[in-house]
Design a protein around this motif. Sequence first.
Motif, short mmCIF file in Angstrom:
data_model
loop_
_atom_site.label_atom_id
_atom_site.label_comp_id
_atom_site.label_asym_id
_atom_site.label_seq_id
_atom_site.Cartn_x
_atom_site.Cartn_y
_atom_site.Cartn_z
N VAL A 179 0.83 -1.20 0.00
CA VAL A 179 0.00 0.00 0.00
C VAL A 179 0.86 1.25 0.00
CG1 VAL A 179 -1.74 1.30 1.29
CG2 VAL A 179 -1.93 -1.19 1.10
N ALA A 180 1.95 1.23 0.79
CA ALA A 180 2.82 2.40 0.88
C ALA A 180 3.48 2.71 -0.45
CB ALA A 180 3.87 2.19 1.96
N LEU A 181 3.81 1.68 -1.22
CA LEU A 181 4.44 1.88 -2.51
C LEU A 181 3.45 2.21 -3.62
CD1 LEU A 181 7.09 -1.01 -2.45
CD2 LEU A 181 7.46 1.42 -2.03
N GLY A 182 2.16 2.19 -3.29
CA GLY A 182 1.14 2.51 -4.28
C GLY A 182 0.85 1.40 -5.25
N ILE A 183 1.30 0.19 -4.95
CA ILE A 183 1.06 -0.94 -5.85
C ILE A 183 -0.39 -1.39 -5.80
CG2 ILE A 183 1.72 -3.33 -6.35
CD1 ILE A 183 4.47 -2.71 -5.22
N VAL A 184 -1.01 -1.29 -4.63
CA VAL A 184 -2.40 -1.71 -4.47
C VAL A 184 -3.02 -0.86 -3.38
CG1 VAL A 184 -1.90 -3.45 -2.70
CG2 VAL A 184 -3.84 -3.78 -4.23
N THR A 185 -4.33 -0.80 -3.36
CA THR A 185 -5.06 -0.06 -2.34
C THR A 185 -5.69 -1.02 -1.34
OG1 THR A 185 -7.12 -0.05 -3.62
CG2 THR A 185 -5.56 1.77 -3.99
N THR A 186 -6.08 -0.48 -0.20
CA THR A 186 -6.72 -1.32 0.80
C THR A 186 -8.07 -1.85 0.32
OG1 THR A 186 -7.62 0.68 1.83
CG2 THR A 186 -5.58 -0.21 2.74
N ALA A 187 -8.74 -1.07 -0.54
CA ALA A 187 -10.01 -1.54 -1.10
C ALA A 187 -9.80 -2.80 -1.93
CB ALA A 187 -10.65 -0.44 -1.94
N LYS A 188 -8.75 -2.81 -2.74
CA LYS A 188 -8.46 -4.00 -3.55
C LYS A 188 -8.05 -5.17 -2.67
CE LYS A 188 -9.09 -2.35 -7.71
NZ LYS A 188 -10.12 -2.92 -8.61
N ALA A 190 -9.08 -5.72 0.37
CA ALA A 190 -10.29 -6.23 0.99
C ALA A 190 -11.10 -7.09 0.02
CB ALA A 190 -11.14 -5.07 1.51
N GLU A 191 -11.13 -6.68 -1.25
CA GLU A 191 -11.85 -7.47 -2.24
C GLU A 191 -11.19 -8.83 -2.47
OE1 GLU A 191 -12.05 -5.16 -5.77
OE2 GLU A 191 -13.37 -3.61 -4.92
N ALA A 192 -9.87 -8.88 -2.30
CA ALA A 192 -9.14 -10.14 -2.54
C ALA A 192 -9.12 -11.04 -1.32
CB ALA A 192 -7.71 -9.81 -2.96
N ARG A 193 -9.90 -10.70 -0.29
CA ARG A 193 -9.86 -11.45 0.96
C ARG A 193 -10.16 -12.93 0.75
NH1 ARG A 193 -13.06 -8.38 3.48
NH2 ARG A 193 -11.52 -7.17 4.69
N ARG A 194 -11.16 -13.24 -0.05
CA ARG A 194 -11.56 -14.64 -0.22
C ARG A 194 -10.43 -15.46 -0.87
NH1 ARG A 194 -16.35 -13.41 -4.45
NH2 ARG A 194 -16.44 -11.58 -3.09
N PHE A 195 -9.70 -14.82 -1.81
CA PHE A 195 -8.61 -15.53 -2.46
C PHE A 195 -7.43 -15.73 -1.49
CE2 PHE A 195 -10.83 -13.06 -5.77
CZ PHE A 195 -11.28 -14.12 -6.56
N LEU A 225 -3.63 -12.02 10.39
CA LEU A 225 -2.57 -11.04 10.18
C LEU A 225 -2.78 -10.25 8.90
CD1 LEU A 225 0.43 -13.24 11.33
CD2 LEU A 225 -0.37 -11.16 12.45
N TYR A 226 -3.39 -10.88 7.92
CA TYR A 226 -3.74 -10.15 6.70
C TYR A 226 -4.73 -9.02 7.02
CZ TYR A 226 -5.45 -9.37 1.92
OH TYR A 226 -5.81 -8.80 0.72
N GLU A 227 -5.70 -9.30 7.88
CA GLU A 227 -6.65 -8.27 8.29
C GLU A 227 -5.97 -7.17 9.09
OE1 GLU A 227 -9.69 -8.13 7.23
OE2 GLU A 227 -9.57 -10.06 6.18
N VAL A 228 -5.02 -7.55 9.93
CA VAL A 228 -4.26 -6.55 10.69
C VAL A 228 -3.49 -5.65 9.73
CG1 VAL A 228 -2.37 -6.22 12.33
CG2 VAL A 228 -4.11 -7.97 12.75
N GLY A 229 -2.89 -6.25 8.72
CA GLY A 229 -2.17 -5.47 7.74
C GLY A 229 -3.06 -4.47 7.01
N ILE A 230 -4.29 -4.88 6.69
CA ILE A 230 -5.24 -3.97 6.03
C ILE A 230 -5.59 -2.81 6.95
CG2 ILE A 230 -7.58 -3.79 5.12
CD1 ILE A 230 -7.31 -6.58 4.02
N LEU A 231 -5.82 -3.10 8.23
CA LEU A 231 -6.15 -2.02 9.18
C LEU A 231 -5.02 -1.01 9.29
CD1 LEU A 231 -7.88 -4.07 12.03
CD2 LEU A 231 -8.97 -2.59 10.34
#
Length: 241
Positions: A179-188, A190-195, A225-231
Motif C-alpha cells: 500500500v505504501a508503494l502505491g502498488i495496491v489499495t486497501t479496497a483492492k 479487501a476485495e481479494a480477501r476470499r482468495f 494477520l492479513y486483516e491486521v495489515g489492512i487495518l
Amino acid sequence: MGVDSQESFISHLVELRNRLIYSLLAVLVVFLCLVWWAKDLYALMAAPLLAVLPQGGQMIATDVVGVFLVPIKVVAWLSLLIAMPFILFQAWSFIAPGLYAHEKRLALPLLVASCLLFVCGMAFAYFIFFPGMFKVMASFTPEGVAWMTDIDKYLSFVMGMFLAFGATFEVPVAVVLLVALGIVTTAKLAEARRFVIVGAFVVAAVVTPPDVASQFMLAVPMCLLYEVGILVARMLERSRS
C-alpha cells in the motif's frame, strides 16, 4: 565513469565489506558465548517432542557425527537470530544515507516490525504449534510402534516450521509495504480477501504436516494477520490524505 564516481563506488564497496565483517564478527561472538551450552540448547528445542513421547521414548542419532553437528547447528542458528538486530542495524546504516526523509520514516518502523513479527512467529510455533501438533501425532501412533525420530531430521523439521511461521507473521509488513508503494489499495486488498483465505489454506496444506489441526494453526493466523495489515494500511492512507 568519472574519477569521482569511481572513488564513490569503491568507497561504497569498502563500507559494505566492513559492514559484512562486523555482522559476521557479531555472529561469531554470540556463537562462542553459546557453544558451551549446545547440548542444553538442543534439549530445549526438543522439549515439545520429548514432552509427548511415551515413557522410555527417546530421540536417536543415525549419523556418527550427528550428536556433535546437530547441537552446533542449533547454536549457529540461534547465534544468527540473536545477532540479527545488530546485522539489521549495519544494513540500515549502509542504506539509510541514500534514502529520502519520508522513506526513512517508513523503512525503519517496517524493519523493526518485521524483526518482532518474525520472532513472534517462531514463538507461536514453539509454544503453540509444536505441542499441539506433536500431541496429535502421538495420539495416532499405532500400538507396538516406537515413535523415535533422528535428531538431524527433527532439527530440519523444526527449522522449516520456524521459517514458515516467521514468514507467515510477516504478512502485515508485506501488506503495508504494498500500500505504501502505491502498488495496491486497501479496497483492492479487501476485495481479494476470499482468495487470500483460500491461498492461506493451500500454503498451510503444503508446508505443515498432513493433519487438519496443524493446517488450521498456520492458515488462521495468516488470515488474521492479513486483516491486521489492512487495518494498519488504512491508517497509513488516512494519514496521507
